[in-house]
Design a protein around this motif. Structure first.
Motif, PDB file in Angstrom:
ATOM      1  N   SER A  43       0.877  -1.272  -0.127  1.00 54.25           N
ATOM      2  CA  SER A  43      -0.100   0.115  -0.042  1.00 54.25           C
ATOM      3  C   SER A  43       0.793   1.101   0.067  1.00 54.25           C
ATOM      4  CB  SER A  43      -0.917  -0.112   0.906  1.00 54.25           C
ATOM      5  OG  SER A  43      -1.991   0.976   0.890  1.00 54.25           O
ATOM      6  N   ARG A  75      -9.674   8.756   5.383  1.00 58.93           N
ATOM      7  CA  ARG A  75      -9.714   7.793   4.084  1.00 58.93           C
ATOM      8  C   ARG A  75      -8.710   6.635   4.234  1.00 58.93           C
ATOM      9  NH1 ARG A  75      -9.634  12.609   1.168  1.00 58.93           N
ATOM     10  NH2 ARG A  75     -11.825  13.173   0.545  1.00 58.93           N
ATOM     11  N   ARG A  78      -9.992   4.080   6.662  1.00 58.29           N
ATOM     12  CA  ARG A  78     -10.917   3.182   6.121  1.00 58.29           C
ATOM     13  C   ARG A  78     -10.391   2.121   5.418  1.00 58.29           C
ATOM     14  NH1 ARG A  78     -14.636   6.844   4.528  1.00 58.29           N
ATOM     15  NH2 ARG A  78     -13.294   7.053   2.533  1.00 58.29           N
ATOM     16  N   LEU A  79      -9.376   2.516   4.633  1.00 60.14           N
ATOM     17  CA  LEU A  79      -8.479   1.774   3.805  1.00 60.14           C
ATOM     18  C   LEU A  79      -7.788   0.615   4.468  1.00 60.14           C
ATOM     19  CD1 LEU A  79      -7.455   0.931   0.819  1.00 60.14           C
ATOM     20  CD2 LEU A  79      -5.366   2.750   1.319  1.00 60.14           C
ATOM     21  N   PHE A  81      -8.566  -0.624   7.560  1.00 58.76           N
ATOM     22  CA  PHE A  81      -9.548  -1.444   7.882  1.00 58.76           C
ATOM     23  C   PHE A  81      -9.919  -2.469   6.839  1.00 58.76           C
ATOM     24  CE2 PHE A  81     -10.556   1.078  11.792  1.00 58.76           C
ATOM     25  CZ  PHE A  81     -10.752   0.102  12.821  1.00 58.76           C
ATOM     26  N   ARG A  82     -10.270  -1.940   5.707  1.00 56.97           N
ATOM     27  CA  ARG A  82     -10.605  -2.876   4.612  1.00 56.97           C
ATOM     28  C   ARG A  82      -9.620  -3.778   4.415  1.00 56.97           C
ATOM     29  NH1 ARG A  82     -11.082   0.235  -0.626  1.00 56.97           N
ATOM     30  NH2 ARG A  82      -9.177  -0.818  -1.022  1.00 56.97           N
ATOM     31  N   GLU A  83      -8.080  -3.263   4.186  1.00 56.67           N
ATOM     32  CA  GLU A  83      -7.264  -4.070   3.765  1.00 56.67           C
ATOM     33  C   GLU A  83      -6.894  -5.178   4.825  1.00 56.67           C
ATOM     34  OE1 GLU A  83      -5.922  -4.439   0.411  1.00 56.67           O
ATOM     35  OE2 GLU A  83      -7.740  -2.911   0.266  1.00 56.67           O
ATOM     36  N   ARG A  85      -8.779  -6.468   7.194  1.00 58.67           N
ATOM     37  CA  ARG A  85      -9.935  -7.451   7.192  1.00 58.67           C
ATOM     38  C   ARG A  85      -9.810  -8.138   6.166  1.00 58.67           C
ATOM     39  NH1 ARG A  85     -13.836  -3.526   8.603  1.00 58.67           N
ATOM     40  NH2 ARG A  85     -14.591  -3.603   6.553  1.00 58.67           N
ATOM     41  N   ARG A  86      -9.753  -7.840   5.029  1.00 57.97           N
ATOM     42  CA  ARG A  86      -9.912  -8.606   3.757  1.00 57.97           C
ATOM     43  C   ARG A  86      -8.874  -9.408   3.392  1.00 57.97           C
ATOM     44  NH1 ARG A  86     -11.013  -5.090  -1.365  1.00 57.97           N
ATOM     45  NH2 ARG A  86     -13.031  -4.939  -0.396  1.00 57.97           N
ATOM     46  N   HIS A  87      -7.610  -8.964   3.637  1.00 58.76           N
ATOM     47  CA  HIS A  87      -6.520  -9.720   3.205  1.00 58.76           C
ATOM     48  C   HIS A  87      -5.592 -10.630   4.296  1.00 58.76           C
ATOM     49  CE1 HIS A  87      -6.625  -8.624  -0.731  1.00 58.76           C
ATOM     50  NE2 HIS A  87      -6.862  -7.514  -0.608  1.00 58.76           N
TER      51      HIS A  87
END
Length: 161
Positions: A43, A75, A78-79, A81-83, A85-87
């Motif tokens: 990232s 932002r 939020r990114l 958290f998303r990354e 949690r997802r990966h």
């Protein structure tokens, strides 16, 4: 450059490498001998030098600028958290700058290990990013012997650039 034992002994892991573009990213790229043994996701900022250095690597683009920019900080939280949690990375590694802060704090909320590499250009004071991520950093590494005094308990890996 010598890897700290904690790095060289790591089993195969999912690694999320996070940094600003430019010199911070260049320093992380120099750790390729270590992270090439793992599943890696990056990232960083969508800038020409980052695109050039990372080529076809797995990258999620972060929001910039980060300095004194609260909307982009939010932002990037939020990114993160998303990354995370997802990966589900096993470890988040960064050399700064501002992008490291949301990723390290979110990683800690999810119980993900963190490794911070202090940049080479600071010998007399700690960077702001280092101060902000220190409370949630599991392994702190420095690139010069002089930096060991600034960061008790840190590990020396040698100069990356």
């Amino acid at each position: 450059m010598d890897e700290p034992r904690e790095l060289s002994d790591m089993p195969h892991q999912r690694v999320l490498l996070v940094s600003s573009a430019g010199g911070h990213l260049a320093q992380l790229c120099r750790l390729a001998g270590w992270y090439s043994r793992h599943d890696v996701r990056w990232s960083t900022f969508d800038l020409p030098d980052a695109r050039s250095m990372l080529g076809d690597a797995d990258v999620v683009w972060a929001h910039h600028p980060t300095t004194r920019n609260i909307p982009n900080l939010l932002r990037n939280v939020r990114l993160a958290f998303r990354e995370i949690r997802r990966h589900r990375p096993d470890v988040v590694v960064s050399s700064g700058a501002g992008i490291a802060v949301p990723f390290f704090w979110v990683a800690k909320l999810f119980g993900v290990s963190t490794i911070y590499v202090e940049v080479i250009d600071r010998f007399d004071t700690r960077t702001l990013t280092a101060r902000l991520v220190s409370p949630v950093t599991d392994l702190f590494v420095v690139q010069d012997e002089q930096q060991l005094e600034l960061f008790p308990g840190s590990h020396l890996i040698g100069r990356l650039l």
